[in-house]
Each structure stands twice: as structure tokens, then as C-alpha cells.
Scaffold this active site. Structure first.
Site, PDB file in Angstrom:
ATOM      1  N   CYS A 196       2.498   2.786   9.439  1.00 17.81           N
ATOM      2  CA  CYS A 196       1.519   2.538  10.507  1.00 17.81           C
ATOM      3  C   CYS A 196       2.193   2.360  11.994  1.00 17.81           C
ATOM      4  O   CYS A 196       3.315   2.166  11.913  1.00 17.81           O
ATOM      5  CB  CYS A 196       0.373   1.604  10.186  1.00 17.81           C
ATOM      6  SG  CYS A 196      -0.210   1.242   8.878  1.00 17.81           S
ATOM      7  N   ASP A 236      16.605  11.585  51.190  1.00 19.87           N
ATOM      8  CA  ASP A 236      15.550  12.401  51.338  1.00 19.87           C
ATOM      9  C   ASP A 236      14.542  11.712  52.380  1.00 19.87           C
ATOM     10  O   ASP A 236      14.464  10.556  52.618  1.00 19.87           O
ATOM     11  CB  ASP A 236      14.524  12.121  49.928  1.00 19.87           C
ATOM     12  CG  ASP A 236      13.296  12.852  49.946  1.00 19.87           C
ATOM     13  OD1 ASP A 236      13.221  14.252  49.799  1.00 19.87           O
ATOM     14  OD2 ASP A 236      12.171  12.374  50.382  1.00 19.87           O
ATOM     15  N   THR A 261       0.904  -1.361  -0.027  1.00 12.18           N
ATOM     16  CA  THR A 261      -0.022   0.050  -0.092  1.00 12.18           C
ATOM     17  C   THR A 261       0.775   1.199  -0.068  1.00 12.18           C
ATOM     18  O   THR A 261       0.208   2.501  -0.297  1.00 12.18           O
ATOM     19  CB  THR A 261      -0.946   0.176   1.179  1.00 12.18           C
ATOM     20  OG1 THR A 261      -0.123  -0.027   2.439  1.00 12.18           O
ATOM     21  CG2 THR A 261      -1.690  -1.221   1.330  1.00 12.18           C
ATOM     22  N   CYS A 292      -0.262   6.562   7.504  1.00  9.07           N
ATOM     23  CA  CYS A 292      -1.744   5.999   7.576  1.00  9.07           C
ATOM     24  C   CYS A 292      -2.514   7.117   7.723  1.00  9.07           C
ATOM     25  O   CYS A 292      -2.561   7.880   8.696  1.00  9.07           O
ATOM     26  CB  CYS A 292      -1.797   4.958   8.199  1.00  9.07           C
ATOM     27  SG  CYS A 292      -3.317   4.014   8.610  1.00  9.07           S
TER      28      CYS A 292
END
Length: 497
Positions: free
Chosen positions: A34, A447, A30, A65
Site C-alpha cells: 500500500c 536575472d 494479506t 492494494c
């Protein structure tokens, strides 16, 4: 990952959205490319070719696409996890450096030749810096075409194209549609520019969605930003975190709010050319390109952390849109409460920040730049003498360029440089590494909140013993800190009502 064909085929067949942005699928029959989660029927494996970037797909002649819109997928988590040349280059490209300074500017920031950068990017991403920047311009152009009613000529230059012809050719090549056709097929019509503010339309405002990889627990992310917000620069209003932005061409204002499946983002920009940079910095602020599944899977291997991960998976590290700003705020927050740190920062902003106009809320200033702060009289700072020295040394090093806190920073080297500054201990250097530099493995064993959580969970609470215990958490110790902090009843762990 794109070289592991079998794994890529499995991801495409299962339409696994976790791999969106990790690789792209080009379909030989095609001519489109995608994302792995594309909803169409997967092609036969022999017709699939996998690429590491959208730019590589475009260079190979494939178009995006129209169904899955691969250009809108989250970015690869690799660039936020790594500190090598390719990762630092990708962070700079996302921040628009190639568009503003060209490939020579990118090379200068990284300390390599343009040829070396080209070679390494092509080896890993299948495309050079110009192609990668071009793909980003195409994404920005599409966003402006579909979400604004701006004339195409303005969109072309706002997206970074040098001419309208280049803009038209690129859009047609990447999307197989002309810019006008791309706008026409947007259905339903997208929100346009200039949403209403208190005094009418807000010039230059854009509304868009920021995608992320699920899961995402927004509580600590937005709770932290809201609880530490500096008045005038940041605020929590109407269910959104809002703040001012210092951008390359002008200032901006952003509002960010968690929504199911995306982050709602509304940007008001003084110059539309800043759009791709603003989006990149907002994504970085919210750590949206993280891979929460990989992170949580690693942390679950510790029986003490597993219940915390299972209770609220997908915690992100709240980061920053301005590394220098955060470094200054980290110094102001040394050995004081969150409220006191906000007070110190607010005084600095009121006295030295650049005023801005906010037609929608209560934002009043940009945070002052290092260049401005570097010239301050020490006696003008309402801080202890040692803290003044620490602050002024930091901003002067930032202003004269001897210290860099940007996307190009080498994390270990920068941490070493910070520790060499007067008044900088491990906590200050590591919190800057975690939130300003984006190091996912930065750890805060000294911490107070981390040590309190460790005691509560039955973990070692002394810094050395806790650091040794946390070795298996690498390279995600910054995320472990977020889970440890979640055990405390503190405003940073919940979104304001």
C-alpha cells in the site's frame, strides 16, 4: 527513508499522503502493498515491511492494494532532487529507455557497466532496472485497461510487453486480477478513448489524472507556460495549456489543466507505445513529483521569503518536455523581452518545424529538432550575428552528440560545458539547468526580475551578495526564484482568464 521503521510506522498510522511515493508498506498477513495514506485500518507494526519502490514489493511477491492503488501515487521526489547515478537511472527508466534500448542502452547512456547499475539500483531501490521497467509497464497497462476500450492485445504491446502471455501474467501477479476482471471492476466507468473534437472523435485520445503532493499553487506554473508559449507549438485554450510533443514513436498533443487535487491531462498520441513516456514528460514539465512541504519549510527560514511562501505555498518550477527545445529557446530569449523571444521562436517554428494536425485547436508544428537546425544557413536566421553563432554552435553540438541535455545529464558537468560555448553566460546556463535539466538548486542572481524582487524585499541585489545570502536556501534555490518572481506584476504569475 524505508529503513527508518519508526518514522514509516508513524506515517502509516497518520495516513500521511506527503509520504506517498517515498516508500511502500507491504503487509505480511494479506500479501498486499500500500501507499502510506491507504484508508484501511493500519496493520500492526510487526506485520509491516517497508520497501523503497513498488518494483521491490512486486519482486518480494506482494500485490498492489485495490483500495489505495499504490501504483498511482506520485513518484519519489528523490529522483528530481539528486544528480547521482541512481537518480539519473530512474529518470531514464521513467522515460522508457529500458523498454526501447534495454539495460545495455541504459548503461551506455550513463557511462557505467550494466552490472554497476544493477548493483546500485538494487542497493537503494530493492530492484534492478528490468524490474523497475516492468513495474512501469504494469502501471501503463492498468491505465489503458481502465480508461480505454482498446482490445487487450493492443494494450499489451502499447504498454511495452513483448507478448500477451507476459502481459496477462504480470497484471495477474501485480493486481491479483486478470486484465478482463480489472476492466470489469472499474466503477464508475472511466472515460474511454476518442473524445470528440471539432470534426468528430479524436483518434488515440486518452483522458487521465496526474496526481501530485499538496500543496500546489498553479498560478506561476501555468501562467509561465502560457505567457511564454510559442505559437504553433503551444497555446492556452479553454482553461488548459496545450502543446505538441515529439515522442519516440510518433508525435502527440497534450492538454493540461489544474483541478482540485490533480492535473487533468488529455493526450492524443500517434502511437500508444508513447503513453508512459508522454506521462513522464508531462509530470516533469509540471514538476509534479516535487516535495513542496520540504521545499517550503526550508525557504520559510528566511524572513524575507516566509511571507511569500505563506501567501502561495507549493510553487513549482515550470520545466520542459524537451530539453534541447528549451535550450534553443533560451538562446533566442537572450537579452530580449518575453514577447520578442516568442516572436523569434515562432519564426523558427514556421520555417523549420514539422507540421502536425490538431483537430481540437490551433497547434500546427513540432518544434524543429537540433538535427534539422544544425544544417541551417546562418544568413537565414533573423538574429544578430553573435546570436546566430551561439544558436548554431549549440544545435550542432546537440546534433553530433558532443553535448547532452537529457535525463542522464550530470548537472554540474553540463553547466560547465554550456558555459564553454560561445555566447553562453551564467544566466543562459542556469536557466537551462533549472528548466531543461531539472536542477532544483539552479539560481539566477543576474536575472533582472530576481534582482528587482531582491531590492523590493530588502535583500542584497548584486549577484555576488545575493548568491551569498541564498546559501541557506540550498538545495531549493530554483524554487526560491519562483517566489521572488511572484513579487512582480507580470503575466507569468497568473493563469490567463
Amino acid at each position: 527513508m524505508h529503513t527508518d521503521t519508526e518514522r514509516c510506522v508513524r506515517a502509516v498510522r497518520s495516513k500521511d499522503a506527503r509520504f506517498d511515493g517515498w516508500f511502500f508498506t507491504a503487509v505480511l498477513t494479506t500479501g498486499v502493498y500500500c501507499r502510506p495514506s491507504c484508508p484501511v485500518v493500519p496493520p500492526k507494526p510487526r506485520n509491516m515491511v517497508f520497501y523503497p519502490s513498488a518494483a521491490a514489493c512486486q519482486e518480494a511477491g506482494f500485490r498492489a492494494c485495490k483500495r489505495c492503488r499504490p501504483d498511482t501515487s506520485p513518484g519519489s521526489p528523490e529522483w528530481n532532487r539528486r544528480a547521482d547515478l541512481v537518480a539519473r537511472a530512474m529518470r531514464l527508466i521513467a522515460d522508457g529507455v529500458v523498454d526501447r534500448e534495454g539495460v545495455p542502452g541504459l548503461a551506455a547512456r550513463l557511462g557505467y557497466s550494466a552490472r554497476q547499475i544493477e548493483r546500485q539500483l538494487r542497493a537503494e531501490l530493492g530492484a534492478g532496472p528490468l524490474a523497475l521497467a516492468r513495474a512501469q509497464r504494469a502501471r501503463t497497462a492498468r491505465l489503458l485497461i481502465e480508461t480505454t476500450d482498446l482490445p487487450m492485445a493492443r494494450i499489451a504491446f502499447a504498454a511495452g510487453f513483448s507478448s500477451i502471455r507476459t502481459f496477462n501474467d504480470t497484471v495477474r501477479q501485480v493486481y491479483a486480477l486478470t486484465p478482463s476482471e480489472l476492466r470489469t471492476r472499474t466503477s464508475p466507468p472511466a472515460p474511454r478513448t476518442s473524445p470528440a473534437g471539432r470534426n468528430g472523435p479524436v483518434p488515440g485520445a486518452l483522458t487521465l489524472r496526474l496526481p501530485f503532493r499538496a500543496p500546489l499553487t498553479p498560478d506561476n506554473l501555468f501562467g509561465h507556460l502560457a505567457a511564454t508559449a510559442v505559437p504553433g507549438v503551444e497555446e492556452w485554450r479553454d482553461g488548459a495549456y496545450r502543446r505538441t510533443l515529439r515522442l519516440p514513436h510518433a508525435h502527440g498533443i497534450v492538454a493540461l489543466a489544474p483541478r482540485p487535487g490533480h492535473i487533468a491531462c488529455r493526450l492524443t498520441l500517434g502511437d500508444l507505445r508513447d503513453l508512459p513516456v508522454a506521462i513522464s514528460r508531462c509530470r516533469r514539465l509540471l514538476d509534479l513529483d516535487a516535495d513542496p512541504v520540504a521545499i517550503d519549510d526550508r525557504l520559510r527560514t528566511d524572513p524575507a521569503l516566509a511571507p511569500l511562501v505563506d501567501k502561495a505555498p507549493g510553487r513549482r518550477v515550470p520545466r520542459t518536455v524537451d530539453a534541447a527545445e528549451f535550450a534553443v529557446r533560451a538562446v533566442l530569449g537572450q537579452q530580449v523581452s518575453t514577447a520578442a523571444a516568442r516572436t523569434h521562436a515562432a519564426r523558427l517554428v514556421t520555417a523549420h518545424g514539422e507540421p502536425v494536425d490538431d483537430p481540437e485547436g490551433g497547434l500546427t508544428h513540432l518544434f524543429p529538432s537540433p538535427e534539422h537546425l544544425a544544417g541551417l544557413d546562418p544568413d537565414a536566421l533573423a538574429l544578430p550575428r553573435t546570436r546566430r553563432t551561439t544558436l548554431l554552435t549549440l544545435v550542432r553540438r546537440l546534433a553530433d552528440g558532443t553535448l547532452h541535455l537529457g535525463e542522464e545529464s550530470d548537472w554540474p558537468e553540463t553547466r560547465t560545458r554550456l558555459l564553454a560555448l560561445p555566447g553562453f553566460g551564467p544566466w543562459t546556463a542556469d536557466v537551462i539547468a533549472m528548466r531543461a535539466l531539472g536542477d532544483p538548486d539552479a539560481f539566477l542572481p543576474t536575472d533582472l526580475g530576481v534582482r528587482r524582487a531582491a531590492r523590493h524585499l530588502g535583500l542584497p541585489s548584486t549577484p555576488a551578495a545575493l548568491t551569498a545570502h541564498a546559501e541557506p536556501w540550498r538545495p531549493w534555490r530554483a524554487y526560491a526564484v519562483q517566489y521572488l518572481w511572484s513579487t512582480d506584476d507580470h503575466p507569468i504569475n497568473s493563469i490567463p482568464a
